[in-house]
Design a protein around this motif. Structure first.
Motif, mmCIF file in Angstrom:
data_model
loop_
_atom_site.group_PDB
_atom_site.id
_atom_site.type_symbol
_atom_site.label_atom_id
_atom_site.label_comp_id
_atom_site.label_asym_id
_atom_site.label_seq_id
_atom_site.Cartn_x
_atom_site.Cartn_y
_atom_site.Cartn_z
ATOM 1 N N VAL A 1 27.298 -26.162 -38.535
ATOM 2 C CA VAL A 1 26.773 -25.438 -39.718
ATOM 3 C C VAL A 1 25.914 -26.519 -40.534
ATOM 4 C CG1 VAL A 1 26.674 -24.004 -41.542
ATOM 5 C CG2 VAL A 1 28.081 -23.650 -39.692
ATOM 6 N N ALA A 2 26.811 -27.687 -40.890
ATOM 7 C CA ALA A 2 25.933 -28.515 -41.860
ATOM 8 C C ALA A 2 24.857 -29.381 -40.992
ATOM 9 C CB ALA A 2 26.969 -29.785 -42.055
ATOM 10 N N ALA A 3 24.993 -29.666 -39.752
ATOM 11 C CA ALA A 3 23.851 -30.136 -39.022
ATOM 12 C C ALA A 3 22.736 -29.120 -39.109
ATOM 13 C CB ALA A 3 24.167 -30.561 -37.667
ATOM 14 N N PHE A 4 22.756 -27.906 -38.835
ATOM 15 C CA PHE A 4 21.839 -26.802 -38.859
ATOM 16 C C PHE A 4 21.132 -26.837 -40.452
ATOM 17 C CE2 PHE A 4 20.718 -22.370 -39.888
ATOM 18 C CZ PHE A 4 19.759 -22.392 -39.047
ATOM 19 N N TYR A 5 22.028 -26.531 -41.327
ATOM 20 C CA TYR A 5 21.465 -26.372 -42.799
ATOM 21 C C TYR A 5 20.728 -27.476 -43.222
ATOM 22 C CZ TYR A 5 24.131 -22.185 -44.394
ATOM 23 O OH TYR A 5 24.452 -20.975 -44.534
ATOM 24 N N GLU A 6 21.273 -28.776 -42.918
ATOM 25 C CA GLU A 6 20.522 -30.127 -43.578
ATOM 26 C C GLU A 6 19.439 -30.467 -42.804
ATOM 27 O OE1 GLU A 6 23.895 -32.690 -43.436
ATOM 28 O OE2 GLU A 6 24.592 -31.970 -45.260
ATOM 29 N N PHE A 7 19.335 -30.288 -41.576
ATOM 30 C CA PHE A 7 18.247 -30.640 -40.733
ATOM 31 C C PHE A 7 17.009 -29.788 -40.366
ATOM 32 C CE2 PHE A 7 21.137 -34.174 -41.152
ATOM 33 C CZ PHE A 7 20.572 -35.228 -41.548
ATOM 34 N N PHE A 8 17.460 -28.571 -40.318
ATOM 35 C CA PHE A 8 16.330 -27.588 -39.799
ATOM 36 C C PHE A 8 14.951 -27.496 -40.686
ATOM 37 C CE2 PHE A 8 17.846 -23.903 -42.634
ATOM 38 C CZ PHE A 8 16.614 -23.534 -43.162
ATOM 39 N N PRO A 9 15.207 -28.056 -42.057
ATOM 40 C CA PRO A 9 13.833 -28.112 -42.692
ATOM 41 C C PRO A 9 13.118 -29.409 -42.271
ATOM 42 C CG PRO A 9 15.630 -27.605 -44.347
ATOM 43 C CD PRO A 9 16.302 -27.926 -43.004
ATOM 44 N N LEU A 10 13.774 -30.428 -42.023
ATOM 45 C CA LEU A 10 13.065 -31.560 -41.385
ATOM 46 C C LEU A 10 12.478 -31.406 -39.777
ATOM 47 C CD1 LEU A 10 12.266 -34.484 -41.756
ATOM 48 C CD2 LEU A 10 14.488 -35.241 -41.007
ATOM 49 N N TRP A 11 13.183 -30.506 -39.060
ATOM 50 C CA TRP A 11 12.686 -29.959 -37.655
ATOM 51 C C TRP A 11 11.415 -29.187 -37.909
ATOM 52 C CZ3 TRP A 11 11.958 -25.126 -35.684
ATOM 53 C CH2 TRP A 11 11.933 -24.993 -34.212
ATOM 54 N N LEU A 12 11.591 -28.520 -39.058
ATOM 55 C CA LEU A 12 10.182 -27.521 -39.328
ATOM 56 C C LEU A 12 9.099 -28.556 -39.584
ATOM 57 C CD1 LEU A 12 11.552 -24.483 -41.337
ATOM 58 C CD2 LEU A 12 10.631 -24.389 -38.962
ATOM 59 N N VAL A 13 9.470 -29.802 -40.434
ATOM 60 C CA VAL A 13 8.229 -30.716 -40.945
ATOM 61 C C VAL A 13 7.889 -31.202 -39.414
ATOM 62 C CG1 VAL A 13 7.870 -32.676 -42.133
ATOM 63 C CG2 VAL A 13 9.043 -30.841 -43.202
ATOM 64 N N ASP A 14 8.659 -31.798 -38.624
ATOM 65 C CA ASP A 14 8.523 -32.543 -37.573
ATOM 66 C C ASP A 14 7.823 -31.535 -36.386
ATOM 67 O OD1 ASP A 14 9.715 -34.807 -38.552
ATOM 68 O OD2 ASP A 14 11.357 -34.608 -37.594
ATOM 69 N N VAL A 15 8.311 -30.380 -36.211
ATOM 70 C CA VAL A 15 7.693 -29.829 -35.031
ATOM 71 C C VAL A 15 6.354 -28.777 -35.528
ATOM 72 C CG1 VAL A 15 8.414 -27.596 -33.681
ATOM 73 C CG2 VAL A 15 9.910 -29.730 -33.874
ATOM 74 N N GLY A 16 6.588 -28.075 -36.903
ATOM 75 C CA GLY A 16 5.620 -27.364 -37.262
ATOM 76 C C GLY A 16 4.661 -27.779 -38.481
ATOM 77 N N GLY A 17 4.880 -29.073 -38.886
ATOM 78 C CA GLY A 17 4.277 -29.697 -40.109
ATOM 79 C C GLY A 17 4.324 -28.632 -41.189
#
Length: 414
Positions: free
Chosen positions: A242-258
């Motif tokens: 859950v922590a991996a998801f919470y903390e890094f899905f925003p960065l994933w959205l930046v990397d993948v979707g800008g």
């Protein structure tokens, strides 16, 4: 809240939910702000401290708040067992407001050390979630207790919705405005709780100071008990996912979707809205073994995390939102079962152990994820999903062993 709930209990539940909402609103504020700030490398003194990579600084910034939460969750529940829930709750709420004010000051001065100090102090005092859960667990019984714990979880989830939403709607005016609003709201919440909750007699202190109680009765002392060690290990694996998801899905959205701050906030809003809605019903009674139900719920949450790690932008967005459904049910199941099963150890310490476990997972994944994200953010999510799968399997195995023991005991009695 149902009309058949006595007024006194309704006021207790509402007060706890209000403070829980305001606490997590402040805790979740930085998440949509920090990812674009560090991910886009603005070149400010805050994001280039000591010449370190911005993404590594992001990992450190994400780590310190859970580190404070870890310590606070480990000790505040046990301290409130001895010195009283109301007194410690109000102290931590006012202190949390001061922490938000310091965070705003750090952003204005672009001081990374002050930012870390402010986020650590805020996290330390926001470890009061264990106190709120313990207060409900010890003052309520039966189905109402399970529902109240689930409603409190819903308030926490709603805070994770309001915090990023508040950030997205106000950060355009000033990067410090969201934190100023959070500080004021927390002070208001503390005042309302002070009026709503009755003064209580503290437990026998025997001349002890609070730090002495914290040292001797912190949540980790429960790990001397084998069943609680098992709960810790299984819940820790799930919490890492859950922590991996919470903390890094925003960065994933930046990397993948800008994505920018506002777009991240709206994605988070969808996830938390579903999570909050699910929490309204997640406390309902069931005849199935709670550990078996938690196993299924953890497995579904793991699938959502893995879908983000392996999927494209469309699949990932759907998985982020849907994650909120099984996670809400898992929290209600595990907390209600733990409150029933381990009440003799003190509700403050038991709820503190669950909160501490999640905080420890946040620290571990912030550090590990900050390094893995230097390679690819998707790796963090895949590792997190794998750990949640491991937790689901371990919880199912634990349930099977317990059912087998009960069956053997029944045969022997016959």
């Amino acid at each position: 809240m149902s009309s058949h709930v006595p007024t006194k209990n309704a006021l207790l539940i509402a007060s706890a939910c209000l403070l829980g909402l305001l606490s997590t609103t402040g805790a979740s504020l930085p998440y949509p702000i920090l990812a674009p700030l560090f991910g886009n490398d603005t070149g400010s003194a805050l994001t280039s401290f000591l010449g370190l990579p911005p993404k590594l600084l992001l990992g450190i910034a994400l780590m310190v708040n859970p580190l404070g939460l870890l310590i606070g969750s480990a000790v505040l529940g046990a301290v409130s067992d001895r010195f009283g829930r109301r007194r410690i709750l109000l102290t931590t709420a006012i202190g949390g407001a001061v922490g938000h004010a310091l965070t705003a000051a750090a952003l204005v001065t672009e001081s990374f050390p002050l930012f870390l100090l402010a986020r650590f102090a805020t996290g330390l005092l926001e470890g009061n979630g264990a106190i709120m859960r313990a207060m409900l667990a010890e003052r309520l019984t039966g189905g109402l207790r399970n529902h109240a714990l689930s409603w409190l979880n819903g308030a926490f989830h709603l805070g994770w919705l309001f915090g990023p939403l508040l950030a997205g709607l106000t950060v355009g005016f000033s990067i410090t405005l969201p934190f100023s609003i959070a500080a004021g709201a927390l002070l208001l919440g503390a005042a309302l709780v002070a009026m709503a909750l009755e003064r209580e007699a503290a437990g026998p202190t025997l001349g002890q100071r609070w730090w002495s109680v914290a040292r001797e009765r912190h949540a980790f002392t429960l790990l001397r008990q084998p069943p609680l060690r098992t709960l810790f290990s299984v819940h820790f694996a799930y919490a890492c996912g859950v922590a991996a998801f919470y903390e890094f899905f925003p960065l994933w959205l930046v990397d993948v979707g800008g994505y920018d701050v506002r777009q991240i906030a709206f994605v988070n809003m969808g996830m938390c809205a579903l999570m909050t809605f699910a929490a309204l019903f997640a406390g309902r009674a069931s005849t199935a073994d709670p550990r078996r139900r938690a196993s299924l719920q953890a497995g579904l949450a793991a699938l959502a995390i893995l879908a983000v790690g392996f999927g494209n932008l469309g699949v990932g967005l759907a998985a982020i939102v849907l994650f909120g459904l099984p996670h809400a049910y898992y929290n209600a199941t595990v907390q209600g079962w733990a409150a029933d099963q381990f009440a003799s150890h003190g509700q403050g310490a038991v709820m503190g152990l669950l909160s501490t476990t999640f905080c420890l997972a946040n620290i571990v994944m912030a550090l590990a994820g900050g390094l893995l994200a230097l390679v690819d953010t998707r790796i963090v999510l895949v590792v997190g999903g794998a750990m949640a799968v491991a937790a689901a399997l371990a919880m199912r195995s634990w349930s099977a062993r317990a059912v087998g023991i009960r069956a053997d005991t029944t045969r022997e009695l016959r």
